[in-house]
Design a protein around this motif. Structure first.
Motif, PDB file in Angstrom:
ATOM      1  N   ILE A  26       8.628  34.926  -4.777  1.00  0.00           N
ATOM      2  CA  ILE A  26       7.407  34.128  -4.664  1.00  0.00           C
ATOM      3  C   ILE A  26       6.248  35.040  -4.286  1.00  0.00           C
ATOM      4  O   ILE A  26       6.282  35.703  -3.251  1.00  0.00           O
ATOM      5  N   SER A  27       5.231  35.092  -5.137  1.00  0.00           N
ATOM      6  CA  SER A  27       4.004  35.819  -4.805  1.00  0.00           C
ATOM      7  C   SER A  27       3.050  34.821  -4.178  1.00  0.00           C
ATOM      8  O   SER A  27       2.840  33.726  -4.704  1.00  0.00           O
ATOM      9  N   TRP A  28       2.478  35.202  -3.039  1.00  0.00           N
ATOM     10  CA  TRP A  28       1.538  34.284  -2.367  1.00  0.00           C
ATOM     11  C   TRP A  28       0.445  35.087  -1.681  1.00  0.00           C
ATOM     12  O   TRP A  28       0.590  36.296  -1.479  1.00  0.00           O
ATOM     13  N   THR A  29      -0.650  34.449  -1.364  1.00  0.00           N
ATOM     14  CA  THR A  29      -1.692  35.126  -0.588  1.00  0.00           C
ATOM     15  C   THR A  29      -1.766  34.453   0.769  1.00  0.00           C
ATOM     16  O   THR A  29      -1.733  33.227   0.883  1.00  0.00           O
ATOM     17  N   ASP A  30      -1.840  35.276   1.806  1.00  0.00           N
ATOM     18  CA  ASP A  30      -1.823  34.727   3.156  1.00  0.00           C
ATOM     19  C   ASP A  30      -3.233  34.340   3.622  1.00  0.00           C
ATOM     20  O   ASP A  30      -4.186  34.359   2.842  1.00  0.00           O
ATOM     21  N   GLN A  31      -3.360  34.009   4.898  1.00  0.00           N
ATOM     22  CA  GLN A  31      -4.600  33.482   5.467  1.00  0.00           C
ATOM     23  C   GLN A  31      -5.740  34.501   5.468  1.00  0.00           C
ATOM     24  O   GLN A  31      -6.905  34.134   5.611  1.00  0.00           O
ATOM     25  N   THR A  32      -5.387  35.783   5.312  1.00  0.00           N
ATOM     26  CA  THR A  32      -6.437  36.806   5.255  1.00  0.00           C
ATOM     27  C   THR A  32      -6.769  37.163   3.803  1.00  0.00           C
ATOM     28  O   THR A  32      -7.572  38.057   3.550  1.00  0.00           O
ATOM     29  N   GLY A  33      -6.106  36.499   2.857  1.00  0.00           N
ATOM     30  CA  GLY A  33      -6.327  36.808   1.442  1.00  0.00           C
ATOM     31  C   GLY A  33      -5.415  37.908   0.904  1.00  0.00           C
ATOM     32  O   GLY A  33      -5.505  38.302  -0.252  1.00  0.00           O
ATOM     33  N   ARG A  36       1.207  38.814  -0.834  1.00  0.00           N
ATOM     34  CA  ARG A  36       2.501  39.089  -0.209  1.00  0.00           C
ATOM     35  C   ARG A  36       3.643  38.526  -1.067  1.00  0.00           C
ATOM     36  O   ARG A  36       3.409  37.751  -1.985  1.00  0.00           O
ATOM     37  N   TRP A  38       7.604  36.676  -0.949  1.00  0.00           N
ATOM     38  CA  TRP A  38       8.638  35.999  -0.159  1.00  0.00           C
ATOM     39  C   TRP A  38       9.848  35.779  -1.059  1.00  0.00           C
ATOM     40  O   TRP A  38       9.685  35.490  -2.241  1.00  0.00           O
TER      41      TRP A  38
ATOM     42  N   LYS B   6      -1.772  30.410  -0.337  1.00  0.00           N
ATOM     43  CA  LYS B   6      -1.215  29.707  -1.503  1.00  0.00           C
ATOM     44  C   LYS B   6      -0.265  30.578  -2.326  1.00  0.00           C
ATOM     45  O   LYS B   6      -0.371  31.804  -2.343  1.00  0.00           O
ATOM     46  N   SER B   9       2.489  32.855  -7.871  1.00  0.00           N
ATOM     47  CA  SER B   9       3.465  32.844  -8.966  1.00  0.00           C
ATOM     48  C   SER B   9       4.888  32.839  -8.414  1.00  0.00           C
ATOM     49  O   SER B   9       5.138  33.292  -7.304  1.00  0.00           O
TER      50      SER B   9
END
Lengths: 201, 201
Positions: A26-33, A36, A38, B6, B9
């Motif tokens: 899972i590619s995601w962006t955290d609260q700082t943009g 990352r 998972w 969010k 992918s």
């Protein structure tokens, strides 16, 4: 049970061979943009309901016995032990969670009851998997002298059911644990909530 | 929170690339002696304790407030949503589950307390994974006017803590659910047990 079930070997499972579960990157962006990654496990069997599984908190009402619930004992290969759980099962492709709950309660315990409440969708282990479920509360009304119903298990299913007064659930789970059985975390939390209500509130 | 986290992918993860989890092909023999296969997911991080994770049911006692507990809100990529959970975390390689519970409670909530009880090892989703845990009950004694402590989060950890009177936990979780947050199944079962004690016993 005729023979004690047992695990004979554990090997790595290549993703290409897996029929029931899959791994996700899972590619995601955290609260700082920040971007990352998972890693997560997922069931391949989720149907139209969008929910993998249901579990059932039964309330058995009887004229001369205390309100009771039903727990089940079954061997679980992933943990190589007999587990103590609420009746539960996967939701079929086109089934609603309500229907799955009534069906699973009947198959695993023999009892038929009335749906009192079904929980919102809740997540089983959200740091590690996409697995989700709903918890149904089903009430079973018994009359004096009603016979114990027959289970309706599939071939190859070996499930022992135990009726436990709700008041005694926590102590009973602690006892199973001491005997070397493994209690399901969700069932244990339910009993810990009951115990908390009794001892702290 | 600065930005809304969010998922951007989701791809299949080859077993050879996975760092945190692995798949197992379990060969076992059932109650009739028949050889069978089960597929399971597993964490690679389990240390000497033999237990993957701990969660903490906190009891905050305060001279003029009702007994309360702490829940945490955090974004969980596997389910692409903010989850509502008990404070929890993985047990470090050489750590005991008791130490991990006191440490995680302090890091995630700022509170320090006294270990009242730790559960036996319980299993998080035994039909699908080897994941196991222990549930600690930690008591925090506050005096009138004690300040709210600072969290001790790692870089990149974004965790909101909420103190909730234990009496109101069930209703609060239902409310979070209605807002689109996903409640952890274990925390929900705990609250369902509390609710059952209040409404049925």
């Amino acid at each position: 049970m005729a023979n004690d079930p047992k695990v004979t070997s554990v090997e790595p499972l290549p993703a290409s061979e897996a029929k029931w579960i899959e791994f996700q990157k899972i590619s995601w962006t955290d609260q700082t943009g920040k971007p990352r990654i998972w890693e997560s496990a997922s069931r391949k069997t989720r149907g139209k309901s969008g929910v993998d599984a249901v579990a059932i908190s039964t309330i058995i009402r009887h004229p001369s016995r205390p309100p009771s619930t039903i727990i089940i004992l079954q061997y679980r290969p992933p943990v190589a032990a007999v587990c103590v759980e609420f009746p539960a099962g996967l939701v079929d492709e086109k089934e609603s969670c309500e229907d799955a709950s009534l069906r699973e309660l009947h198959e695993e315990t023999g009892y038929r009851g009335k749906m009192k409440f079904i929980s919102p969708t809740i997540v089983s282990d959200p740091g590690m998997s996409t697995a989700n479920m709903q918890l149904a509360t089903i009430e079973v009304e018994l009359k004096e002298g009603d016979p114990v119903p027959e289970q309706a298990l599939d071939d190859g299913e070996f499930i022992e059911r135990v009726v436990v007064p709700i008041e005694e659930l926590y102590e009973r789970l602690m006892q199973y644990s001491e005997e070397g059985k493994l209690v399901d975390a969700r069932l244990f939390h339910y009993a810990a909530g009951l115990h908390m209500a009794k001892t702290v509130l």
